[in-house]
Design a protein around this motif. Structure first.
Motif, PDB file in Angstrom:
ATOM      1  N   TYR A  45       0.828  -1.214   0.000  1.00  0.00           N
ATOM      2  CA  TYR A  45       0.000   0.000   0.000  1.00  0.00           C
ATOM      3  C   TYR A  45       0.861   1.263   0.000  1.00  0.00           C
ATOM      4  CZ  TYR A  45      -4.545  -2.249   0.627  1.00  0.00           C
ATOM      5  OH  TYR A  45      -5.686  -2.980   0.432  1.00  0.00           O
ATOM      6  N   ILE A  46       1.906   1.273   0.806  1.00  0.00           N
ATOM      7  CA  ILE A  46       2.800   2.429   0.871  1.00  0.00           C
ATOM      8  C   ILE A  46       3.453   2.664  -0.488  1.00  0.00           C
ATOM      9  CG2 ILE A  46       5.015   3.225   1.823  1.00  0.00           C
ATOM     10  CD1 ILE A  46       4.083   1.846   4.478  1.00  0.00           C
ATOM     11  N   THR A  47       3.878   1.580  -1.125  1.00  0.00           N
ATOM     12  CA  THR A  47       4.535   1.686  -2.429  1.00  0.00           C
ATOM     13  C   THR A  47       3.558   2.144  -3.504  1.00  0.00           C
ATOM     14  OG1 THR A  47       6.130  -0.002  -1.762  1.00  0.00           O
ATOM     15  CG2 THR A  47       5.922   0.434  -4.134  1.00  0.00           C
ATOM     16  N   LEU A  48       2.343   1.622  -3.494  1.00  0.00           N
ATOM     17  CA  LEU A  48       1.332   2.068  -4.460  1.00  0.00           C
ATOM     18  C   LEU A  48       1.088   3.575  -4.324  1.00  0.00           C
ATOM     19  CD1 LEU A  48      -1.175  -0.907  -4.177  1.00  0.00           C
ATOM     20  CD2 LEU A  48       0.063  -0.237  -6.259  1.00  0.00           C
ATOM     21  N   GLN A  49       0.987   4.052  -3.090  1.00  0.00           N
ATOM     22  CA  GLN A  49       0.780   5.487  -2.868  1.00  0.00           C
ATOM     23  C   GLN A  49       1.972   6.303  -3.361  1.00  0.00           C
ATOM     24  OE1 GLN A  49      -0.022   5.682   1.320  1.00  0.00           O
ATOM     25  NE2 GLN A  49      -2.122   4.931   1.108  1.00  0.00           N
ATOM     26  N   ARG A  50       3.180   5.816  -3.075  1.00  0.00           N
ATOM     27  CA  ARG A  50       4.382   6.527  -3.513  1.00  0.00           C
ATOM     28  C   ARG A  50       4.457   6.585  -5.039  1.00  0.00           C
ATOM     29  NH1 ARG A  50       7.890   4.124  -0.460  1.00  0.00           N
ATOM     30  NH2 ARG A  50       8.380   2.436  -1.896  1.00  0.00           N
ATOM     31  N   LEU A  51       4.131   5.472  -5.713  1.00  0.00           N
ATOM     32  CA  LEU A  51       4.164   5.446  -7.173  1.00  0.00           C
ATOM     33  C   LEU A  51       3.108   6.368  -7.766  1.00  0.00           C
ATOM     34  CD1 LEU A  51       4.788   1.636  -7.693  1.00  0.00           C
ATOM     35  CD2 LEU A  51       6.404   3.501  -8.155  1.00  0.00           C
ATOM     36  N   GLU A  52       1.992   6.493  -7.082  1.00  0.00           N
ATOM     37  CA  GLU A  52       0.957   7.419  -7.535  1.00  0.00           C
ATOM     38  C   GLU A  52       1.444   8.867  -7.380  1.00  0.00           C
ATOM     39  OE1 GLU A  52      -3.892   7.648  -7.462  1.00  0.00           O
ATOM     40  OE2 GLU A  52      -2.896   6.605  -5.825  1.00  0.00           O
ATOM     41  N   ARG A  53       2.098   9.170  -6.262  1.00  0.00           N
ATOM     42  CA  ARG A  53       2.649  10.517  -6.057  1.00  0.00           C
ATOM     43  C   ARG A  53       3.720  10.849  -7.095  1.00  0.00           C
ATOM     44  NH1 ARG A  53       2.677   9.035  -0.629  1.00  0.00           N
ATOM     45  NH2 ARG A  53       4.934   8.756  -0.694  1.00  0.00           N
ATOM     46  N   LYS A  54       4.482   9.862  -7.522  1.00  0.00           N
ATOM     47  CA  LYS A  54       5.515  10.059  -8.541  1.00  0.00           C
ATOM     48  C   LYS A  54       4.920  10.219  -9.941  1.00  0.00           C
ATOM     49  CE  LYS A  54       9.425   7.592  -6.446  1.00  0.00           C
ATOM     50  NZ  LYS A  54      10.391   6.493  -6.642  1.00  0.00           N
ATOM     51  N   GLY A  55       3.618   9.982 -10.066  1.00  0.00           N
ATOM     52  CA  GLY A  55       2.975  10.117 -11.362  1.00  0.00           C
ATOM     53  C   GLY A  55       3.106   8.892 -12.249  1.00  0.00           C
ATOM     54  N   LEU A  56       3.476   7.745 -11.667  1.00  0.00           N
ATOM     55  CA  LEU A  56       3.659   6.522 -12.442  1.00  0.00           C
ATOM     56  C   LEU A  56       2.407   5.654 -12.455  1.00  0.00           C
ATOM     57  CD1 LEU A  56       7.242   5.706 -11.142  1.00  0.00           C
ATOM     58  CD2 LEU A  56       6.601   6.888 -13.252  1.00  0.00           C
ATOM     59  N   LEU A  57       1.531   5.873 -11.481  1.00  0.00           N
ATOM     60  CA  LEU A  57       0.252   5.167 -11.381  1.00  0.00           C
ATOM     61  C   LEU A  57      -0.856   6.186 -11.159  1.00  0.00           C
ATOM     62  CD1 LEU A  57       0.948   2.229  -8.877  1.00  0.00           C
ATOM     63  CD2 LEU A  57       0.742   2.068 -11.359  1.00  0.00           C
ATOM     64  N   ARG A  58      -2.070   5.777 -11.487  1.00  0.00           N
ATOM     65  CA  ARG A  58      -3.272   6.519 -11.078  1.00  0.00           C
ATOM     66  C   ARG A  58      -4.231   5.480 -10.527  1.00  0.00           C
ATOM     67  NH1 ARG A  58      -3.218   8.302 -16.296  1.00  0.00           N
ATOM     68  NH2 ARG A  58      -3.876   6.710 -17.738  1.00  0.00           N
ATOM     69  N   SER A  59      -5.152   5.936  -9.717  1.00  0.00           N
ATOM     70  CA  SER A  59      -6.087   4.990  -9.116  1.00  0.00           C
ATOM     71  C   SER A  59      -7.510   5.520  -9.205  1.00  0.00           C
ATOM     72  CB  SER A  59      -5.715   4.727  -7.657  1.00  0.00           C
ATOM     73  OG  SER A  59      -5.911   5.882  -6.870  1.00  0.00           O
ATOM     74  N   ARG A  60      -8.434   4.603  -9.017  1.00  0.00           N
ATOM     75  CA  ARG A  60      -9.861   4.941  -8.978  1.00  0.00           C
ATOM     76  C   ARG A  60     -10.528   3.957  -8.033  1.00  0.00           C
ATOM     77  NH1 ARG A  60     -12.574   0.965 -11.416  1.00  0.00           N
ATOM     78  NH2 ARG A  60     -11.503  -0.247 -12.999  1.00  0.00           N
ATOM     79  N   LEU A  61     -11.622   4.403  -7.440  1.00  0.00           N
ATOM     80  CA  LEU A  61     -12.396   3.515  -6.576  1.00  0.00           C
ATOM     81  C   LEU A  61     -13.425   2.781  -7.417  1.00  0.00           C
ATOM     82  CD1 LEU A  61     -13.071   5.569  -3.326  1.00  0.00           C
ATOM     83  CD2 LEU A  61     -11.631   3.541  -3.596  1.00  0.00           C
ATOM     84  N   GLY A  62     -13.523   1.473  -7.204  1.00  0.00           N
ATOM     85  CA  GLY A  62     -14.546   0.677  -7.874  1.00  0.00           C
ATOM     86  C   GLY A  62     -15.854   0.777  -7.104  1.00  0.00           C
TER      87      GLY A  62
END
Length: 107
Positions: A45-62
């Protein structure tokens, strides 16, 4: 391109492999299955958040589901920048391995 740690690279690859169904537990399962190494859900979870902050991932709620007590899953996908980084890392890794006799050379 930002510097990326080995675990971050594995997480990005796990998200790419689970395209369309890349939520944290599924990404974790993908990494565990392919590497044989356990992954703590907290570090994921921490890594997913960090990658999102770096602009490498985006997320959405299902949509909320009854089997999760009405809670929605957060789904992740690579951004263009994330995919470009993976391509760059792949080329770099191939060049580093080339000529060592440990993997077949590309012709």
């Amino acid at each position: 391109m930002p510097d990326i740690a080995e675990f971050e690279l594995r997480v990005l690859l796990g998200v790419l492999r689970r395209t369309g169904d890349a939520y944290a537990v599924g990404v974790r399962d993908e990494i565990v299955e392919r590497t044989g190494r356990d992954v703590s859900i907290g570090s994921l979870y921490i890594t997913l958040q960090r990658l999102e902050r770096k602009g490498l991932l985006r997320s959405r709620l299902g949509d909320p589901t009854p089997e999760r007590g009405g809670r929605a899953k957060r789904y992740y996908e690579l951004t263009r920048r994330g995919l470009a980084l993976l391509r760059s890392e792949c080329r770099l890794t191939q060049r580093m391995w080339a000529g060592l006799g440990l993997v077949p050379d590309e012709r």
